[in-house]
Design a protein around this motif. Structure first.
Motif, PDB file in Angstrom:
ATOM      1  N   LYS A   1      14.716   3.910  -5.921  1.00  0.00           N
ATOM      2  CA  LYS A   1      15.042   5.282  -6.286  1.00  0.00           C
ATOM      3  C   LYS A   1      14.857   6.230  -5.103  1.00  0.00           C
ATOM      4  CE  LYS A   1      14.341   8.524 -10.025  1.00  0.00           C
ATOM      5  NZ  LYS A   1      13.675   8.767 -11.306  1.00  0.00           N
ATOM      6  N   ILE A   2      13.820   5.999  -4.301  1.00  0.00           N
ATOM      7  CA  ILE A   2      13.592   6.830  -3.112  1.00  0.00           C
ATOM      8  C   ILE A   2      14.767   6.697  -2.147  1.00  0.00           C
ATOM      9  CG2 ILE A   2      12.154   7.101  -1.045  1.00  0.00           C
ATOM     10  CD1 ILE A   2       9.747   6.327  -2.845  1.00  0.00           C
ATOM     11  N   PHE A   3      15.209   5.459  -1.913  1.00  0.00           N
ATOM     12  CA  PHE A   3      16.344   5.247  -1.007  1.00  0.00           C
ATOM     13  C   PHE A   3      17.615   5.884  -1.570  1.00  0.00           C
ATOM     14  CE2 PHE A   3      13.663   1.619   0.457  1.00  0.00           C
ATOM     15  CZ  PHE A   3      13.586   1.987   1.790  1.00  0.00           C
ATOM     16  N   GLN A   4      17.811   5.806  -2.880  1.00  0.00           N
ATOM     17  CA  GLN A   4      19.007   6.385  -3.495  1.00  0.00           C
ATOM     18  C   GLN A   4      18.985   7.907  -3.472  1.00  0.00           C
ATOM     19  OE1 GLN A   4      18.863   4.358  -7.248  1.00  0.00           O
ATOM     20  NE2 GLN A   4      19.986   2.592  -6.473  1.00  0.00           N
ATOM     21  N   LEU A   5      17.847   8.497  -3.811  1.00  0.00           N
ATOM     22  CA  LEU A   5      17.748   9.959  -3.837  1.00  0.00           C
ATOM     23  C   LEU A   5      17.957  10.576  -2.457  1.00  0.00           C
ATOM     24  CD1 LEU A   5      14.755  10.480  -6.293  1.00  0.00           C
ATOM     25  CD2 LEU A   5      17.156  11.047  -6.691  1.00  0.00           C
ATOM     26  N   THR A   6      17.561   9.864  -1.414  1.00  0.00           N
ATOM     27  CA  THR A   6      17.698  10.385  -0.051  1.00  0.00           C
ATOM     28  C   THR A   6      19.033  10.000   0.595  1.00  0.00           C
ATOM     29  OG1 THR A   6      16.572   8.427   0.835  1.00  0.00           O
ATOM     30  CG2 THR A   6      15.208  10.375   0.364  1.00  0.00           C
TER      31      THR A   6
ATOM     32  N   ASP B   1       6.540   8.349   1.611  1.00  0.00           N
ATOM     33  CA  ASP B   1       7.035   9.714   1.774  1.00  0.00           C
ATOM     34  C   ASP B   1       8.050   9.765   2.917  1.00  0.00           C
ATOM     35  OD1 ASP B   1       5.588   9.797   4.164  1.00  0.00           O
ATOM     36  OD2 ASP B   1       4.121  11.251   3.445  1.00  0.00           O
ATOM     37  N   SER B   2       8.475  10.951   3.254  1.00  0.00           N
ATOM     38  CA  SER B   2       9.507  11.118   4.284  1.00  0.00           C
ATOM     39  C   SER B   2       9.052  10.616   5.651  1.00  0.00           C
ATOM     40  CB  SER B   2       9.930  12.584   4.379  1.00  0.00           C
ATOM     41  OG  SER B   2       8.827  13.393   4.731  1.00  0.00           O
TER      42      SER B   2
ATOM     43  N   GLY C   1       0.831  -1.199   0.000  1.00  0.00           N
ATOM     44  CA  GLY C   1       0.000   0.000   0.000  1.00  0.00           C
ATOM     45  C   GLY C   1       0.861   1.243   0.000  1.00  0.00           C
ATOM     46  N   GLU C   2       0.362   2.265   0.667  1.00  0.00           N
ATOM     47  CA  GLU C   2       1.060   3.544   0.723  1.00  0.00           C
ATOM     48  C   GLU C   2       1.508   3.858   2.148  1.00  0.00           C
ATOM     49  OE1 GLU C   2      -1.510   6.516  -0.941  1.00  0.00           O
ATOM     50  OE2 GLU C   2      -1.409   5.631  -2.934  1.00  0.00           O
ATOM     51  N   ILE C   3       2.729   4.355   2.273  1.00  0.00           N
ATOM     52  CA  ILE C   3       3.241   4.790   3.571  1.00  0.00           C
ATOM     53  C   ILE C   3       3.371   6.305   3.486  1.00  0.00           C
ATOM     54  CG2 ILE C   3       5.024   4.558   5.318  1.00  0.00           C
ATOM     55  CD1 ILE C   3       5.907   1.967   3.893  1.00  0.00           C
ATOM     56  N   ASP C   4       2.489   6.987   4.182  1.00  0.00           N
ATOM     57  CA  ASP C   4       2.488   8.448   4.172  1.00  0.00           C
ATOM     58  C   ASP C   4       2.153   8.958   5.568  1.00  0.00           C
ATOM     59  OD1 ASP C   4      -0.295   8.120   4.457  1.00  0.00           O
ATOM     60  OD2 ASP C   4      -0.673   8.491   2.328  1.00  0.00           O
ATOM     61  N   MET C   5       1.924  10.254   5.673  1.00  0.00           N
ATOM     62  CA  MET C   5       1.698  10.835   7.004  1.00  0.00           C
ATOM     63  C   MET C   5       0.456  10.261   7.689  1.00  0.00           C
ATOM     64  SD  MET C   5       0.534  14.671   5.898  1.00  0.00           S
ATOM     65  CE  MET C   5      -0.218  15.201   7.402  1.00  0.00           C
ATOM     66  N   TYR C   6      -0.446   9.677   6.933  1.00  0.00           N
ATOM     67  CA  TYR C   6      -1.660   9.103   7.515  1.00  0.00           C
ATOM     68  C   TYR C   6      -1.472   7.653   7.951  1.00  0.00           C
ATOM     69  CZ  TYR C   6      -3.604  13.262   5.403  1.00  0.00           C
ATOM     70  OH  TYR C   6      -3.838  14.559   5.050  1.00  0.00           O
ATOM     71  N   THR C   7      -0.661   6.892   7.205  1.00  0.00           N
ATOM     72  CA  THR C   7      -0.494   5.472   7.520  1.00  0.00           C
ATOM     73  C   THR C   7       0.792   5.166   8.289  1.00  0.00           C
ATOM     74  OG1 THR C   7       0.560   5.056   5.375  1.00  0.00           O
ATOM     75  CG2 THR C   7      -1.846   4.774   5.500  1.00  0.00           C
TER      76      THR C   7
END
Length: 109
Positions: free
Chosen positions: A88-93, A56-57, A20-26
């Motif tokens: 890509k998220i792990f690499q960009l950060t 997200d962050s 699913g999605e991992i964001d400020m809500y989940t």
């Protein structure tokens, strides 16, 4: 999209599959779930994020906090990730240098 979590044991390692999605809500749900596992004494943890569509962050912060807590008890964390979008998220950060990221669950030898 909702967050789905499941846990299994592979050898001595606890594997949490996230989809699913991992964001400020989940992210708080994920944080509570992982914190409960660590409170139960889990020290060897793998988090499979191959089912994650978005992170997200806030979600990255959950992973960092989990790694920090595991290091305090000489535990280990593997992020299982073969999806290009998540890698890509792990690499960009720069977090690919912080986490042990594997394309599949490492075997227990």
């Amino acid at each position: 999209m909702d967050l789905e979590l499941s846990t299994k044991t592979d050898g001595g390692r606890t594997v949490v599959s996230v989809s699913g999605e991992i964001d400020m809500y989940t992210a708080p749900t994920l944080r509570e779930y992982l914190t409960a596992l660590l409170s139960d004494g889990v020290k060897d943890l793998a988090i499979d994020v191959n089912g994650v569509d978005f992170c997200d962050s806030t979600g990255l912060g959950v992973f960092i906090g989990t790694l920090r807590r595991l290091r305090e008890v000489d535990g280990s964390l593997v992020i299982v990730c073969a999806r290009e979008q998540m890698l890509k998220i792990f690499q960009l950060t720069g977090l690919h240098k912080v986490f042990d990221i594997q394309p599949q669950l490492p075997s227990e030898d």
